[in-house]
Design an enzyme around this catalytic site. Structure first.
Site, PDB file in Angstrom:
ATOM      1  N   LYS A  89       0.924  -1.404  -0.096  1.00  0.00           N
ATOM      2  CA  LYS A  89       0.181   0.024   0.098  1.00  0.00           C
ATOM      3  C   LYS A  89       0.811   1.202  -0.111  1.00  0.00           C
ATOM      4  CE  LYS A  89      -3.879   2.194   2.448  1.00  0.00           C
ATOM      5  NZ  LYS A  89      -4.600   2.109   3.662  1.00  0.00           N
ATOM      6  N   SER A 164      -9.605   2.183   2.941  1.00  0.00           N
ATOM      7  CA  SER A 164      -8.901   2.500   2.110  1.00  0.00           C
ATOM      8  C   SER A 164      -7.969   1.721   1.531  1.00  0.00           C
ATOM      9  CB  SER A 164      -8.030   3.825   2.914  1.00  0.00           C
ATOM     10  OG  SER A 164      -7.234   3.233   3.817  1.00  0.00           O
ATOM     11  N   SER A 188      -9.822  -0.071   7.106  1.00  0.00           N
ATOM     12  CA  SER A 188      -9.270  -0.038   6.018  1.00  0.00           C
ATOM     13  C   SER A 188      -8.695  -1.243   5.571  1.00  0.00           C
ATOM     14  CB  SER A 188      -8.353   1.073   5.685  1.00  0.00           C
ATOM     15  OG  SER A 188      -8.755   2.408   5.470  1.00  0.00           O
TER      16      SER A 188
END
Ligand code: GLN
Length: 488
Positions: A89, A164, A188
């Site tokens: 990420k 997210s 997330s």
């Protein structure tokens, strides 16, 4: 199949397991270099549509793959993730690689070091393919807040992948990586894993070092893995967990062999089912899928116990006070001086600060900075931030009491399956409510795993959230394995 499902554009690909890949690499029948190349081919093929990868770290990946192949050729022992292609990420830093955090304000920033979790993956043999998309500074539940465009859900490209860590979940679902790292502050990891039909792990707060994670809300931020199955996710957590002198909040508790723990049967485990998570607002198909998962646990020998967590109703407001307050402080460092974007059109230093922030941050990030600054300002601190911290403590205690009687608590991970792109972008409150089942565990610091628990009639994945007490990831993995084994 309904007529609707025929028109769905899908990129879901059959996942490859760590065990299979590892056997091939050890035997020399699979070369890590070829494997990496095949993943880069897959990325080239589907990334233009799914928008998962923001940047690739090909040189570093291929050098690592060559090292793994050399070790294998010599017949030397291979580390647990030897040759496994992994995505990171874009809020976790990798030396010399872009780190945008999904924000324009970090455009051009290249950090000079590796995050601890990233370094540990590589030390365990993983091949780091590149950086994956996410909501700006990890603020969001749909990946639509990325300055680099939304990720599409590989199950149905008209839908969001969740957020997210949307890129991390989509990468695994579309086989653009065998596993990924994401972060979870209020859901997330869990919510996107649920939306994309993969496994995601929320480790206990402090279980995985936050060193090298671009901070959103420091008392809530966690780093954790995504994988196509529970055992692989457990293996990854074992690699990245453990004390790190560079993160003062990291736990010194020994790291169990999570994969082996996940193999243990669930017979006799007590499972709490909190009434508050099955109340109004829960989609009926999600409810039905979770009920099938719960029935599978009972069939596997678990004891079901109805429980109540009445403070749940305060979790969303408490979370959005604590998270925004901490974000407003953490994001103060982005001012055009030290990192990334600097506005070119300013006459004075103070105009340069405000123009850089105005042009660099997106709307949701600005909203959070304003909310957080307000909650922390003189005269309001006691009424908002302090009060939220007090309720947070009560929420944690409520969980602790519940875990005195049960080994794990199961809930839906999200109240709905993946929603359509654009469906909630005009309504921030509706977006915040998508986090209703995940923020409690974030505030309490406890751990959890989300595991696919079947699909809706239209084929959308439904995730079951399995929560366990602090540092009891093993229990969550075991229960998740049992749901997975039921092949719902
Ligand atoms: N969706 C939540 C938020 O927007 C959680 C985000 C996260 O866990 N990073 O704050």
């Amino acid at each position: 199949m309904s007529s609707e499902s025929k028109t769905v554009e899908s990129y879901v690909a059959k996942p490859r397991t760590l065990a299979d890949l590892r056997a091939g690499i050890t035997a020399g029948t699979t070369k890590a270099a070829d494997l990496a190349a095949s993943y880069y081919d897959r990325i080239a093929e589907v990334n233009p549509r799914l928008n998962v990868y923001l940047s690739l770290t090909r040189e570093r990946a291929l050098a690592q793959a060559a090292r793994v192949d050399e070790t294998a050729a010599k017949g030397d022992p291979l580390p647990p993730l030897a040759g496994i292609p992994v995505g990171i990420k874009d809020v976790l830093v990798m030396e010399g690689a872009p780190a945008t955090a999904g924000s324009r304000i970090l455009e051009g920033y290249r950090p000079p070091y590796d995050a601890t979790a990233v370094a540990r993956l590589e030390a365990a043999g993983a091949v780091l393919l590149g950086k994956v998309n996410c909501d700006e500074f990890a603020m969001g539940s749909s990946n639509e807040n990325s300055a680099y465009g939304p990720v599409r859900n590989p199950v149905d490209t008209e839908r969001v992948p969740g957020g997210s860590s949307g890129g991390s979940a989509a990468a695994v679902a579309a086989n653009m990586a065998v596993a990924t790292l994401g972060t979870d502050t209020g859901g997330s990891i869990r919510q996107p894993a649920s939306f994309c039909g993969v496994v995601g792990v929320l480790p206990t707060y402090g279980r995985v070092s936050r060193y090298g994670l671009i901070a959103f809300a420091s008392s809530l931020d966690r780093v954790g893995p995504f994988a196509a199955n529970v055992r692989d996710a457990a293996t990854l957590l074992g690699v990245i967990a453990g004390l790190d002198p560079r993160d003062a909040t990291s736990s010194s508790a020994p790291v169990p062999d999570y994969a082996a723990e996940s193999d243990k049967p669930v017979e006799g485990l007590r499972i709490g089912i909190p009434a508050e998570y099955f109340a109004d607002g829960l989609d009926s198909e999600v409810r039905a899928a979770i009920e099938r998962g719960i029935a599978a646990l009972q069939a596997a020998g678990c004891t079901l116990k109805p429980i109540s967590l009445p403070l749940t109703k305060y979790a969303v407001p408490v979370y959005y006070l604590v998270a925004t307050a901490e974000a407003s402080a953490n994001l103060a460092r982005f001012d055009g001086v030290r990192y990334g974007y600097r506005s070119p059109s300013s006459d004075t230093l103070s105009a340069m600060y405000s123009n850089s922030r105005d042009e660099g941050f997106g709307a949701e990030v600005k909203r959070r900075i304003m909310l957080g600054t307000y909650a922390l300002s003189a005269g309001y601190y006691d009424a908002y931030y302090l009060k939220a911290q007090q309720v947070r403590r009560l929420l944690a205690e409520e969980y602790l009491r519940a875990f005195a009687d049960v080994d794990a608590i199961v809930t839906p991970t999200a109240p709905t399956p993946a929603f359509k792109l654009g469906e909630k972008t005009g309504d921030p409150l509706a977006m915040y409510l998508a986090d209703i089942y995940t923020v409690t565990a974030s505030l309490a610091g406890i751990c959890g795993v989300t595991v696919p628990s079947g699909t809706t009639a239209a084929g959308l994945p439904v995730g079951m959230q399995v929560l366990a007490a602090h540092l009891n990831e093993s229990a969550a993995f075991r229960v998740a394995r049992a749901v997975e084994a039921a092949k719902l």
